[in-house]
Design an enzyme around this catalytic site. Structure first.
Site, PDB file in Angstrom:
ATOM      1  N   ARG A   1      -9.530   1.030   9.068  1.00 45.91           N
ATOM      2  CA  ARG A   1      -9.063  -0.472   9.169  1.00 45.91           C
ATOM      3  C   ARG A   1     -10.205  -1.249   9.783  1.00 45.91           C
ATOM      4  NH1 ARG A   1      -3.602   0.501   9.109  1.00 45.91           N
ATOM      5  NH2 ARG A   1      -2.129  -1.156   9.360  1.00 45.91           N
TER       6      ARG A   1
ATOM      7  N   LYS B   1       0.852  -1.196   0.225  1.00 45.09           N
ATOM      8  CA  LYS B   1      -0.007   0.015  -0.035  1.00 45.09           C
ATOM      9  C   LYS B   1       0.682   1.219  -0.011  1.00 45.09           C
ATOM     10  CE  LYS B   1      -2.101  -1.350   3.953  1.00 45.09           C
ATOM     11  NZ  LYS B   1      -1.371  -2.522   4.136  1.00 45.09           N
TER      12      LYS B   1
ATOM     13  N   ARG C   1      11.321  -1.200  11.098  1.00 47.80           N
ATOM     14  CA  ARG C   1      10.019  -0.727  11.991  1.00 47.80           C
ATOM     15  C   ARG C   1      10.171  -1.816  13.203  1.00 47.80           C
ATOM     16  NH1 ARG C   1       4.838   0.292   8.563  1.00 47.80           N
ATOM     17  NH2 ARG C   1       4.099  -0.760  10.285  1.00 47.80           N
TER      18      ARG C   1
ATOM     19  N   ARG D   1      11.527  -5.519   5.322  1.00 51.64           N
ATOM     20  CA  ARG D   1      11.437  -4.118   4.896  1.00 51.64           C
ATOM     21  C   ARG D   1      12.288  -3.249   5.638  1.00 51.64           C
ATOM     22  NH1 ARG D   1       5.317  -1.899   5.380  1.00 51.64           N
ATOM     23  NH2 ARG D   1       5.386  -2.345   7.509  1.00 51.64           N
TER      24      ARG D   1
ATOM     25  N   ARG E   1      -0.468  -8.576  13.891  1.00 52.51           N
ATOM     26  CA  ARG E   1      -0.971  -7.658  12.867  1.00 52.51           C
ATOM     27  C   ARG E   1      -2.043  -8.078  11.775  1.00 52.51           C
ATOM     28  NH1 ARG E   1       4.387  -5.137  11.048  1.00 52.51           N
ATOM     29  NH2 ARG E   1       3.089  -4.029   9.558  1.00 52.51           N
TER      30      ARG E   1
HETATM   31  P1  ADP Z   1       1.280  -1.572   7.490  1.00 53.41           P
HETATM   32  O1  ADP Z   1       1.602  -0.430   6.353  1.00 53.41           O
HETATM   33  O2  ADP Z   1       2.387  -2.329   7.706  1.00 53.41           O
HETATM   34  O3  ADP Z   1       0.020  -2.361   7.372  1.00 53.41           O
HETATM   35  P2  ADP Z   1       0.722   0.931   9.319  1.00 53.41           P
HETATM   36  O4  ADP Z   1       1.964   1.969   9.211  1.00 53.41           O
HETATM   37  O5  ADP Z   1      -0.470   1.240   8.140  1.00 53.41           O
HETATM   38  O6  ADP Z   1       1.307  -0.688   8.803  1.00 53.41           O
HETATM   39  O7  ADP Z   1       0.406   0.584  10.541  1.00 53.41           O
HETATM   40  C1  ADP Z   1       1.153   0.359  11.835  1.00 53.41           C
HETATM   41  C2  ADP Z   1       0.259   0.408  13.012  1.00 53.41           C
HETATM   42  O8  ADP Z   1      -0.322   1.804  13.159  1.00 53.41           O
HETATM   43  C3  ADP Z   1      -1.018  -0.321  13.161  1.00 53.41           C
HETATM   44  O9  ADP Z   1      -0.537  -1.738  13.371  1.00 53.41           O
HETATM   45  C4  ADP Z   1      -1.769   0.174  14.090  1.00 53.41           C
HETATM   46  O10 ADP Z   1      -1.519   0.093  15.434  1.00 53.41           O
HETATM   47  C5  ADP Z   1      -1.515   1.612  13.696  1.00 53.41           C
HETATM   48  N1  ADP Z   1      -2.691   2.258  12.733  1.00 53.41           N
HETATM   49  C6  ADP Z   1      -2.255   2.810  11.711  1.00 53.41           C
HETATM   50  N2  ADP Z   1      -3.499   3.061  10.848  1.00 53.41           N
HETATM   51  C7  ADP Z   1      -4.272   2.750  11.835  1.00 53.41           C
HETATM   52  C8  ADP Z   1      -5.764   2.911  11.826  1.00 53.41           C
HETATM   53  N3  ADP Z   1      -6.640   3.330  10.669  1.00 53.41           N
HETATM   54  N4  ADP Z   1      -6.615   2.490  12.826  1.00 53.41           N
HETATM   55  C9  ADP Z   1      -5.885   1.966  14.064  1.00 53.41           C
HETATM   56  N5  ADP Z   1      -4.679   1.887  13.993  1.00 53.41           N
HETATM   57  C10 ADP Z   1      -3.847   2.171  13.037  1.00 53.41           C
HETATM   58  P1  ADP Z   2       2.226  -1.858   2.976  1.00 56.12           P
HETATM   59  O1  ADP Z   2       1.933  -0.525   3.289  1.00 56.12           O
HETATM   60  O2  ADP Z   2       0.969  -2.461   2.418  1.00 56.12           O
HETATM   61  O3  ADP Z   2       2.466  -2.236   4.410  1.00 56.12           O
HETATM   62  P2  ADP Z   2       4.771  -1.554   1.794  1.00 56.12           P
HETATM   63  O4  ADP Z   2       4.479  -0.816   0.558  1.00 56.12           O
HETATM   64  O5  ADP Z   2       5.408  -0.869   2.700  1.00 56.12           O
HETATM   65  O6  ADP Z   2       3.335  -2.581   2.377  1.00 56.12           O
HETATM   66  O7  ADP Z   2       5.376  -2.897   1.292  1.00 56.12           O
HETATM   67  C1  ADP Z   2       6.051  -3.991   2.033  1.00 56.12           C
HETATM   68  C2  ADP Z   2       7.396  -4.509   1.566  1.00 56.12           C
HETATM   69  O8  ADP Z   2       7.208  -5.065   0.463  1.00 56.12           O
HETATM   70  C3  ADP Z   2       8.446  -3.338   1.346  1.00 56.12           C
HETATM   71  O9  ADP Z   2       9.627  -3.986   1.756  1.00 56.12           O
HETATM   72  C4  ADP Z   2       8.461  -3.122  -0.069  1.00 56.12           C
HETATM   73  O10 ADP Z   2       9.522  -2.691  -0.572  1.00 56.12           O
HETATM   74  C5  ADP Z   2       8.240  -4.616  -0.634  1.00 56.12           C
HETATM   75  N1  ADP Z   2       7.367  -4.311  -1.677  1.00 56.12           N
HETATM   76  C6  ADP Z   2       6.239  -3.571  -2.122  1.00 56.12           C
HETATM   77  N2  ADP Z   2       5.636  -4.111  -3.219  1.00 56.12           N
HETATM   78  C7  ADP Z   2       6.130  -5.031  -3.760  1.00 56.12           C
HETATM   79  C8  ADP Z   2       6.092  -5.950  -4.915  1.00 56.12           C
HETATM   80  N3  ADP Z   2       5.069  -5.569  -5.819  1.00 56.12           N
HETATM   81  N4  ADP Z   2       6.906  -6.864  -5.156  1.00 56.12           N
HETATM   82  C9  ADP Z   2       7.756  -7.354  -4.288  1.00 56.12           C
HETATM   83  N5  ADP Z   2       8.097  -6.600  -3.094  1.00 56.12           N
HETATM   84  C10 ADP Z   2       7.244  -5.378  -2.670  1.00 56.12           C
END
Ligand code: ADP
Ligand code: ADP
Ligand code: ZN
Length: 220
Positions: A88, A13, A160, A127, A171
């Protein structure tokens, strides 16, 4: 265009939202990034959010929804926005719909990036994220050109706290229990589009752009 990116942690994302926002001239709004910034700044929201983020559970809705709605009120989101990590759960989706309809606005598409669990764990444990602009990289691919440094801004890359296997499991469980119902929520409203996240980053982007155009083009 107002878009939501749905999908489990590690689906891509953040990676896609950064590129799409640039291409569409839309604001990239990532609640996770906003919380991490608040933690770095030592604000009251940051202090509150940290307890929950460290465990891999959702920050309470009253904190999250208010923060998001304030952000949406800023002028840059008038030209469209891409939500990454929000909503979420169903109550966040309902609060968002209500706030937008009060402003005569709406969500054009909710784009689900599909990736299987076994692939997600590898992506998340590998990551690395830019401390300055939040661009994600990976030990496998995409790697930065210079090790430890962001291609876009030269910022320092870090891992992270919540990208550890035990927290990742949690998660993913939270995603299944609380976020999966959003698929039906947006599907019922004719907004959902599914895209495979298991392709090269550029191909995922192409599919997302096509899907958002198709959905935004229909009569509301
Ligand atoms: P990822 O991209 O790996 O899914 P995020 O950066 O979106 O992780 O989220 C990291 C953490 O931040 C989540 O595990 C949660 O604790 C918090 N968080 C982010 N967005 C939300 C949301 N919309 N509602 C509640 N908690 C959130
Ligand atoms: P999210 O925001 O959904 O948690 P990220 O954009 O942070 O996901 O991507 C998660 C991990 O996967 C990062 O290390 C990123 O560089 C990698 N990644 C993102 N898109 C792809 C893809 N299409 N194929 C392989 N790895 C990817
Ligand atoms: Zn950077």
């Amino acid at each position: 265009m107002n878009l939501i990116l749905l999908g489990p942690p590690g689906a891509g994302k953040g990676t896609q939202a950064i590129n799409l926002a640039k291409k569409l001239g839309a604001a990239h709004i990532a609640t996770g990034d906003m919380f991490r910034q608040a933690i770095a700044n030592g604000t009251p929201i940051g202090k509150k959010a940290k307890e929950y983020m460290d465990k891999g559970v959702l920050v309470p809705d009253e904190v999250t929804i208010q923060m998001l709605l304030e952000r949406l009120g800023q002028p840059d989101s008038k030209n469209g926005f891409i939500l990454d990590g929000f909503p979420r759960n169903i109550s966040q989706a309902e609060a968002l719909d209500k706030a937008l309809s009060d402003r005569n606005s709406t969500i054009d598409a909710a784009l689900l990036i599909d990736v299987k669990d076994s692939e997600l764990i590898g992506r998340l444990t590998g990551r690395w994220v830019c401390r300055t602009c939040q661009t994600p990289y990976n030990v496998k691919s995409p790697q930065p050109k210079v090790q430890g440094k962001c291609d876009r801004c030269g910022g320092e890359l870090y891992q992270r706290e919540d990208d550890k296997e035990a927290v990742i499991e949690n998660r993913l469980k939270v995603y299944r229990e609380q976020s999966l119902p959003l698929i039906e929520y947006y599907s019922k409203r004719g907004r959902l589009k599914r895209v495979s996240g298991e392709q090269a980053i550029g191909n995922v982007e192409k599919d997302l752009l096509e899907a958002s155009k198709a959905t935004a083009g229909r009569v509301k």
